[in-house]
Design a protein around this motif. Structure first.
Motif, short mmCIF file in Angstrom:
data_model
loop_
_atom_site.label_atom_id
_atom_site.label_comp_id
_atom_site.label_asym_id
_atom_site.label_seq_id
_atom_site.Cartn_x
_atom_site.Cartn_y
_atom_site.Cartn_z
N VAL A 99 14.93 -32.80 28.14
CA VAL A 99 14.27 -31.87 27.23
C VAL A 99 15.30 -30.92 26.62
O VAL A 99 16.14 -30.37 27.33
N GLY A 100 15.23 -30.77 25.30
CA GLY A 100 16.10 -29.84 24.60
C GLY A 100 17.39 -30.46 24.09
O GLY A 100 18.13 -29.80 23.34
N ALA A 117 10.50 -40.93 17.30
CA ALA A 117 9.21 -40.32 17.63
C ALA A 117 9.06 -40.18 19.15
O ALA A 117 8.52 -39.17 19.64
N ILE A 118 9.54 -41.17 19.91
CA ILE A 118 9.50 -41.09 21.38
C ILE A 118 10.39 -39.94 21.86
O ILE A 118 9.99 -39.14 22.73
N ALA A 119 11.59 -39.83 21.29
CA ALA A 119 12.50 -38.76 21.68
C ALA A 119 11.90 -37.39 21.36
O ALA A 119 12.02 -36.44 22.14
N LYS A 120 11.23 -37.29 20.22
CA LYS A 120 10.59 -36.02 19.85
C LYS A 120 9.47 -35.68 20.82
O LYS A 120 9.34 -34.52 21.26
N ALA A 159 9.35 -36.44 23.81
CA ALA A 159 9.96 -36.11 25.10
C ALA A 159 10.64 -34.74 25.09
O ALA A 159 11.26 -34.36 26.08
N GLY A 160 10.52 -34.03 23.97
CA GLY A 160 11.06 -32.67 23.92
C GLY A 160 12.49 -32.59 23.45
O GLY A 160 13.18 -31.58 23.68
N CYS A 161 12.97 -33.62 22.77
CA CYS A 161 14.33 -33.61 22.24
C CYS A 161 14.34 -33.15 20.78
O CYS A 161 13.33 -33.19 20.08
N ARG A 162 15.49 -32.71 20.33
CA ARG A 162 15.71 -32.42 18.92
C ARG A 162 16.25 -33.70 18.29
O ARG A 162 17.27 -34.23 18.75
N VAL A 163 15.58 -34.21 17.26
CA VAL A 163 15.88 -35.55 16.74
C VAL A 163 16.38 -35.48 15.31
O VAL A 163 15.76 -34.85 14.45
N GLY A 221 27.28 -27.07 17.35
CA GLY A 221 28.68 -27.43 17.37
C GLY A 221 29.09 -28.35 18.50
O GLY A 221 30.28 -28.68 18.64
N ARG A 222 28.13 -28.84 19.29
CA ARG A 222 28.48 -29.67 20.44
C ARG A 222 28.51 -31.17 20.12
O ARG A 222 29.18 -31.93 20.80
N GLY A 223 27.72 -31.60 19.16
CA GLY A 223 27.54 -33.03 18.89
C GLY A 223 26.29 -33.55 19.57
O GLY A 223 25.68 -32.89 20.42
N ALA A 224 25.90 -34.77 19.21
CA ALA A 224 24.67 -35.36 19.76
C ALA A 224 24.86 -35.73 21.22
O ALA A 224 25.89 -36.28 21.61
N ASP A 225 23.83 -35.43 22.02
CA ASP A 225 23.87 -35.82 23.43
C ASP A 225 23.70 -37.32 23.62
O ASP A 225 24.19 -37.89 24.59
N ALA A 226 22.98 -37.94 22.71
CA ALA A 226 22.80 -39.40 22.74
C ALA A 226 22.70 -39.89 21.31
O ALA A 226 22.11 -39.22 20.46
N VAL A 227 23.28 -41.05 21.05
CA VAL A 227 23.19 -41.69 19.73
C VAL A 227 22.56 -43.06 19.92
O VAL A 227 23.08 -43.89 20.68
N LEU A 228 21.42 -43.27 19.28
CA LEU A 228 20.72 -44.56 19.35
C LEU A 228 21.02 -45.33 18.07
O LEU A 228 20.61 -44.93 16.98
N LEU A 229 21.74 -46.43 18.20
CA LEU A 229 22.12 -47.23 17.04
C LEU A 229 21.05 -48.29 16.83
O LEU A 229 21.06 -49.36 17.45
N CYS A 230 20.09 -48.01 15.94
CA CYS A 230 18.96 -48.89 15.69
C CYS A 230 19.12 -49.65 14.38
O CYS A 230 18.16 -50.28 13.91
#
Length: 737
Positions: free
Chosen positions: A200-201, A218-221, A223-227, A265-274
């Motif tokens: 989350v977050g 949409a699933i990531a959103k 789950a409480g993520c910033r997408v 300024g940190r960068g993405a915590d996860a990158v999903l290459l779809c």
């Protein structure tokens, strides 16, 4: 209601299948099925019969199915390529073809390639509908339940389908049935998201906003993520924003800045290459926008390559997502219903599907907002045309209740009566071997025609004049079917052969005849009480070179026979190596050569002694040497191995008898040596398939009993079972008479 045959040891542990009474008649009607025709690579709707329901399976009447914009568009594109284009797209198949050329010759390979290219391809793998019936061992589902189902080869675009239970989930209250049809595709997105290990977050960047990417975001959103969505197409970016993405960024120089701003300024915590691309640009972009020690998940079809420096410097973790989740490509899970313990594997592919439909029911995402077009199933050709011509199209096929079944039955030509010129044949089992070998061999006989086809798995092939039967038992009960060919997987051979004999049919059953002495005894008893003959598909005894070689042993003198089989490896998950289904390579394949040496000896086998490379169970062995003694004093050695180099040839048979020698080399060359002189004969590879089918059909027309042939079938089968027994005990096995 009848089901797929089961093994005797499962009899007590299973419950009876359940069917809704008012659907009994309905599922007997022809159903529509969407296929990719080889004729001009066109999408067509063909009429067929609902597949047979087996243990662990669910019969479903489809309400909605999703046309996958990625997988199915790729099939269309591949089908329209030239042979050269296909070869460039699938180098793995080119390697298989070249191996086949080396083993079987160019002409045989070209015939097989033409047959394969001439087959239609069933389309679809994600649907929703209503349960009509459940097979034995299915728990938690009943007729009338609304479900979502998936799986290539199972959840097809068709009115009625049969799907293994681990690929079926109940649709909860609150979830629209059309939205639930996305469950399989949603599970792909769900598994990709889970592999990102986000919390989350955290910030998730989704590169490629096709259907998979939109659902993953949409699933990531939810789950409480910033997408943040990234794509080249403006319409895809707009749709991402309507799906609730926090930002939608055009792929390019500004993408990294936007992700940097969104992540403080940190960068993405996860990158999903779809994305789907022939370029490695998505991988390069992922390396640029990911934070230090982030996870990059490859969900789409892209080349996994790029400069090491970026991934090394950030110590990025690169993971390739395997479709729907754990269980995918595992036959024990997908086909046999063996679940993984939840304490060890929390999110299997079925649980991912469940989580997706639960999210839909809770209002956590607007799945239907991705749909751009809807078509009734009879307009499938228009649906696929839209998919090809409209960027970003997401197409849903609908099966209105009043239109789900075709209005007219599929009929065969007027059947011939016994004694008429045309022999009506029933085919049970429609896999690759039946389609490639048996169907053409039967079709080449002017006195026979395939009148009925029953498939235990998958889709029956389209055969002119043949009706699609709902089950093998329906074929056996048809008074107009005189002969039955059984070409299913090995575990059902004996039961189907015995049932066909009990129905008074002439039976041709592919090898092996049985996987145990108990199964073999049941066939022998059925044959004794039946008026129908039986032949087992030990084709090599019918090869022309075999008859020439057997002339050496006709003098009555004992012979020494050697059969070397350089079989080569099979994939670890090949069904033949599944001991419950295929029986292993000894019972499933080596039996051919045990039969061949028995036929060449012309005498009954009496003793079998076998040894194998150490490791594994006796039945699973595939590097084996067996010595067989015969009543007339002859002796034979069968060497069967999977570890040789294919360049050394596959099959070599040698016979030494009465001062003469005969050698068959890969069924292309016959060498006879006698009186110090050697004569060599060359020909096209012929392993006897066509001759055995012709021999069987002629025997049925002539009213022959095939008693001698059946006796040899039984002897060869007992000797093959003895190979396994000898490996297990380490001792020679004396065969019962």
């Amino acid at each position: 209601m009848t089901t797929t045959p089961r093994r005797d040891d499962d009899e007590q542990a299973t419950a009876q299948p359940v069917r809704r009474d008012d659907d009994e008649q309905a599922t007997a009607q022809p159903v529509r099925r969407v296929v990719l025709s080889p004729k001009g690579a066109k999408v067509e709707v063909e009429l067929g019969h609902a597949p047979a329901l087996g243990p662990g399976e669910v019969l479903i009447q489809t309400a909605f199915s999703v046309v996958s914009p990625g997988t199915e568009r790729s099939k269309l594109e591949l089908s329209r390529k030239t042979l050269v284009g296909k070869a460039r797209s699938r180098p793995d198949l080119v390697r298989q073809t070249l191996d086949k050329v080396r083993q079987e010759g160019l002409s045989a390979t070209m015939r097989a390639v033409r047959r394969k290219l001439g087959e239609s391809i069933a389309l679809g793998y994600s649907l929703s509908g209503e349960v009509l019936a459940v097979g034995e061992r299915v728990e938690g589902l009943r007729p009338g339940d609304l479900v979502a189902a998936g799986g290539g080869g199972y959840a097809l675009h068709a009115d009625v389908v049969v799907v293994p239970e681990n690929l079926v989930v109940r649709v909860p209250d609150g979830a629209a049935l059309d939205a639930a049809a996305f469950a399989t595709i949603g599970a792909v997105s769900m598994h990709g998201f889970r592999l990102g290990k986000t919390e989350v977050g955290e910030v998730v960047a989704v590169v490629g906003l096709g259907l998979i990417g939109l659902l993953a975001g949409a699933i990531a959103k939810a789950a409480g993520c910033r997408v943040i969505g990234i794509d080249l197409r403006p319409e895809a970016l707009e749709r991402a924003l309507t799906m609730g993405f926090d930002d939608a960024v055009p792929a390019g120089d500004d993408a990294a800045r936007r992700v940097d701003a969104a992540s403080r300024g940190r960068g993405a915590d996860a990158v999903l290459l779809c994305a789907s691309s022939s370029s490695n640009a998505p991988v390069l972009l992922a390396g640029e926008i990911a934070r230090d020690r982030a996870r990059v998940v490859v969900v789409g079809d892209i080349p996994v390559e790029g400069p090491r420096e970026v991934f090394f410097r950030k110590e990025l973790e690169l993971v390739v997502s395997r479709s729907y989740g754990p269980g995918r490509y595992d036959p024990a899970y997908e086909e046999k219903g063996q679940d993984y313990p939840v304490g060890y594997v929390r999110w299997t592919q079925r649980r991912n599907m469940e989580a997706f439909v639960d999210l839909v029911a809770a209002g956590g995402m607007d799945v239907l907002g991705t749909v751009t077009h809807r078509f009734p199933v009879e307009k499938a050709d228009d649906a696929y045309a839209t998919l090809e011509t409209t960027a970003g199209a997401v197409v849903l096929l609908e099966y209105p209740a009043e239109e789900r079944r075709a209005p007219a039955p599929v009929t065969a030509p007027a059947p011939a009566r016994p004694g008429a010129r045309i022999l009506r044949v029933g085919l049970v089992g429609t896999g690759s071997f039946a389609s490639r070998v048996l169907v053409p061999a039967i079709a080449s006989d002017e006195g026979a025609a395939i009148a009925a086809v029953a498939a235990l798995q998958g889709r029956p092939p389209s055969i002119d004049g043949a009706r699609h039967a709902a089950s093998p038992q329906e074929v056996f009960a048809d008074p107009e079917v005189h002969a039955v060919f059984v070409a299913t997987r090995h575990d059902s051979h004996s039961e189907l052969a015995a049932a066909a004999l009990a129905a008074g049919k002439a039976v041709f059953v592919e090898k092996p005849l049985a996987l145990s002495h108990q199964e073999l005894d049941a066939v022998v008893a059925a044959r004794a009480g039946s008026s129908g003959p039986l032949m087992t598909g030990f084709n090599r005894r019918h090869a022309p070179f075999t008859e020439r070689l057997r002339s050496l042993t006709g003098s009555g003198a004992p012979a020494v026979i050697y059969a070397r089989v350089n079989a080569g490896p099979l994939p670890p998950d090949h069904w033949t190596k599944d001991l419950d289904v295929g029986g292993g390579r000894i019972l499933g394949e080596m039996c051919h050569f045990v039969d061949l040496v028995t036929y060449l000896a012309g005498s009954a086998p009496t003793t079998v002694a076998a040894q194998a490379v150490a490791g594994g169970s006796a039945q699973a062995a595939q590097d084996v040497v067996a010595t067989i003694s015969f009543a007339d004093g002859s002796v034979a050695t069968v060497l069967y191995t999977a570890v040789g180099d294919p360049a050394s040839g596959k099959e070599r048979i040698e016979v030494f008898c009465g001062g003469r020698t005969g050698i068959i080399d890969d069924w292309r060359t016959l060498t006879l040596v006698s009186g110090g002189r050697s004569a060599e004969e060359k020909g096209r590879m012929d392993k006897g398939h066509a001759a055995e089918v012709a021999s069987f059909l002629k025997a049925v027309r002539d009213g022959a009993s095939l008693a001698d042939s059946f006796a040899r079938d039984v002897q060869s089968t007992r000797a093959t079972l003895a190979v396994v027994e000898s490996l297990a005990t380490g001792l020679p096995v004396a065969l019962r008479r």
